[in-house]
Design a protein around this motif. Sequence first.
Motif, PDB file in Angstrom:
ATOM      1  N   UNK A   9      -4.711   6.933   2.661  1.00 41.76           N
ATOM      2  CA  UNK A   9      -5.985   7.125   1.953  1.00 41.76           C
ATOM      3  C   UNK A   9      -6.808   5.849   1.922  1.00 41.76           C
ATOM      4  N   UNK A  10      -6.151   4.716   1.741  1.00 40.46           N
ATOM      5  CA  UNK A  10      -6.889   3.454   1.706  1.00 40.46           C
ATOM      6  C   UNK A  10      -7.647   3.247   3.014  1.00 40.46           C
ATOM      7  N   UNK A  11      -7.017   3.566   4.131  1.00 44.59           N
ATOM      8  CA  UNK A  11      -7.690   3.420   5.432  1.00 44.59           C
ATOM      9  C   UNK A  11      -8.827   4.425   5.578  1.00 44.59           C
ATOM     10  N   UNK A  12      -8.638   5.637   5.076  1.00 42.26           N
ATOM     11  CA  UNK A  12      -9.706   6.640   5.140  1.00 42.26           C
ATOM     12  C   UNK A  12     -10.907   6.269   4.280  1.00 42.26           C
ATOM     13  N   UNK A  13     -10.676   5.512   3.203  1.00 41.79           N
ATOM     14  CA  UNK A  13     -11.765   5.154   2.298  1.00 41.79           C
ATOM     15  C   UNK A  13     -12.323   3.759   2.520  1.00 41.79           C
ATOM     16  N   UNK A  14     -11.722   2.980   3.428  1.00 39.58           N
ATOM     17  CA  UNK A  14     -12.222   1.626   3.675  1.00 39.58           C
ATOM     18  C   UNK A  14     -12.417   1.316   5.148  1.00 39.58           C
ATOM     19  N   UNK A  15     -11.753   2.054   6.029  1.00 43.40           N
ATOM     20  CA  UNK A  15     -11.867   1.798   7.460  1.00 43.40           C
ATOM     21  C   UNK A  15     -11.069   0.600   7.931  1.00 43.40           C
ATOM     22  N   UNK A  16     -10.150   0.082   7.114  1.00 43.02           N
ATOM     23  CA  UNK A  16      -9.383  -1.083   7.566  1.00 43.02           C
ATOM     24  C   UNK A  16      -8.414  -0.702   8.676  1.00 43.02           C
ATOM     25  N   UNK A  17      -8.072  -1.690   9.488  1.00 43.96           N
ATOM     26  CA  UNK A  17      -7.150  -1.502  10.613  1.00 43.96           C
ATOM     27  C   UNK A  17      -5.712  -1.451  10.098  1.00 43.96           C
ATOM     28  N   UNK A  18      -4.815  -0.894  10.884  1.00 45.89           N
ATOM     29  CA  UNK A  18      -3.414  -0.772  10.474  1.00 45.89           C
ATOM     30  C   UNK A  18      -2.793  -2.150  10.222  1.00 45.89           C
ATOM     31  N   UNK A  19      -3.101  -3.126  11.040  1.00 47.21           N
ATOM     32  CA  UNK A  19      -2.568  -4.480  10.830  1.00 47.21           C
ATOM     33  C   UNK A  19      -3.097  -5.106   9.549  1.00 47.21           C
ATOM     34  N   UNK A  20      -4.355  -4.803   9.220  1.00 45.48           N
ATOM     35  CA  UNK A  20      -4.936  -5.302   7.966  1.00 45.48           C
ATOM     36  C   UNK A  20      -4.281  -4.632   6.769  1.00 45.48           C
ATOM     37  N   UNK A  21      -3.999  -3.339   6.890  1.00 48.48           N
ATOM     38  CA  UNK A  21      -3.305  -2.611   5.831  1.00 48.48           C
ATOM     39  C   UNK A  21      -1.920  -3.199   5.594  1.00 48.48           C
ATOM     40  N   UNK A  22      -1.183  -3.430   6.663  1.00 47.02           N
ATOM     41  CA  UNK A  22       0.187  -3.927   6.533  1.00 47.02           C
ATOM     42  C   UNK A  22       0.233  -5.345   5.962  1.00 47.02           C
ATOM     43  N   UNK A  23      -0.777  -6.152   6.215  1.00 45.58           N
ATOM     44  CA  UNK A  23      -0.822  -7.522   5.697  1.00 45.58           C
ATOM     45  C   UNK A  23      -1.453  -7.595   4.304  1.00 45.58           C
ATOM     46  N   UNK A  24      -2.034  -6.499   3.846  1.00 43.75           N
ATOM     47  CA  UNK A  24      -2.735  -6.491   2.563  1.00 43.75           C
ATOM     48  C   UNK A  24      -1.770  -6.718   1.406  1.00 43.75           C
ATOM     49  N   UNK A  25      -2.180  -7.577   0.502  1.00 45.50           N
ATOM     50  CA  UNK A  25      -1.397  -7.868  -0.688  1.00 45.50           C
ATOM     51  C   UNK A  25      -2.204  -7.422  -1.904  1.00 45.50           C
ATOM     52  N   UNK A  26      -1.499  -7.120  -2.989  1.00 47.85           N
ATOM     53  CA  UNK A  26      -2.188  -6.665  -4.202  1.00 47.85           C
ATOM     54  C   UNK A  26      -3.190  -7.688  -4.705  1.00 47.85           C
ATOM     55  N   UNK A  27      -2.928  -8.960  -4.487  1.00 43.96           N
ATOM     56  CA  UNK A  27      -3.891  -9.973  -4.948  1.00 43.96           C
ATOM     57  C   UNK A  27      -5.172  -9.977  -4.108  1.00 43.96           C
ATOM     58  N   UNK A  28      -5.197  -9.225  -2.994  1.00 41.98           N
ATOM     59  CA  UNK A  28      -6.416  -9.080  -2.190  1.00 41.98           C
ATOM     60  C   UNK A  28      -7.287  -7.931  -2.680  1.00 41.98           C
ATOM     61  N   UNK A  29      -6.867  -7.278  -3.762  1.00 42.45           N
ATOM     62  CA  UNK A  29      -7.624  -6.168  -4.324  1.00 42.45           C
ATOM     63  C   UNK A  29      -8.019  -6.536  -5.749  1.00 42.45           C
ATOM     64  N   UNK A  30      -9.307  -6.571  -6.007  1.00 45.32           N
ATOM     65  CA  UNK A  30      -9.799  -6.847  -7.365  1.00 45.32           C
ATOM     66  C   UNK A  30     -10.343  -5.535  -7.923  1.00 45.32           C
ATOM     67  N   UNK A  31      -9.550  -4.904  -8.754  1.00 50.98           N
ATOM     68  CA  UNK A  31      -9.956  -3.610  -9.299  1.00 50.98           C
ATOM     69  C   UNK A  31     -11.067  -3.753 -10.320  1.00 50.98           C
ATOM     70  N   UNK A  32     -11.131  -4.887 -11.001  1.00 50.80           N
ATOM     71  CA  UNK A  32     -12.204  -5.110 -11.971  1.00 50.80           C
ATOM     72  C   UNK A  32     -13.565  -5.134 -11.276  1.00 50.80           C
ATOM     73  N   UNK A  33     -13.629  -5.803 -10.132  1.00 54.40           N
ATOM     74  CA  UNK A  33     -14.884  -5.867  -9.360  1.00 54.40           C
ATOM     75  C   UNK A  33     -14.981  -4.739  -8.335  1.00 54.40           C
ATOM     76  N   UNK A  34     -13.919  -3.952  -8.184  1.00 54.56           N
ATOM     77  CA  UNK A  34     -13.834  -2.848  -7.230  1.00 54.56           C
ATOM     78  C   UNK A  34     -14.105  -3.305  -5.800  1.00 54.56           C
ATOM     79  N   UNK A  35     -13.350  -4.332  -5.384  1.00 53.87           N
ATOM     80  CA  UNK A  35     -13.483  -4.832  -4.015  1.00 53.87           C
ATOM     81  C   UNK A  35     -12.102  -5.108  -3.419  1.00 53.87           C
TER      82      UNK A  35
END
Length: 177
Positions: free
Chosen positions: A2-28
Amino acid sequence: ILLCLFTGIRVGELCALRWENICLQDRVLYVQHTMQRIQTDMPSDQKTKVMITSPKSKHSIRVIPLPEDFAKLLASIQPESSSGFFLTGKEHQWVEPRSMQNHFKRVLQSCAIAPANFHALRHTFATRCVELGFDLKSLSEILGHANVNITMNRYVHPSMELKRDHMQKLSSLFAVK
């Protein structure tokens, strides 16, 4: 998925993504890394190794706004510790791109959906964004492309229905009384 469907990120970007790369307060979501398995030159049992590096170009380092409802969904699954990899929630355990692609294929099969490559999620995201009226420059930046031509020529696949809707707009110019 779902994250890829809603952001268009690549599979390698998804696999390297860490929770600290997501700011839910700023929604980015901050795309700063990618993961890939590469061949090694070392004469050992290990012919390949997983590498986490900067994305493929300077344009691929980007900030992607998250839809409000999707940010709420992410908040509901966010682990207590906001560190670790997004896919595992663990600091030193990741899912590599090939494993994610295999998981995706199993999900499609279990849902009786025709086989598709994981990268099709990125194409689907781009196409849906155009159908919803995104301006092309914003979409190009969200996808991390150097220019709008890459976005349009490689990623956007308008449906016959969308083409028909656009052509129907010409009806107002054709007034037969």
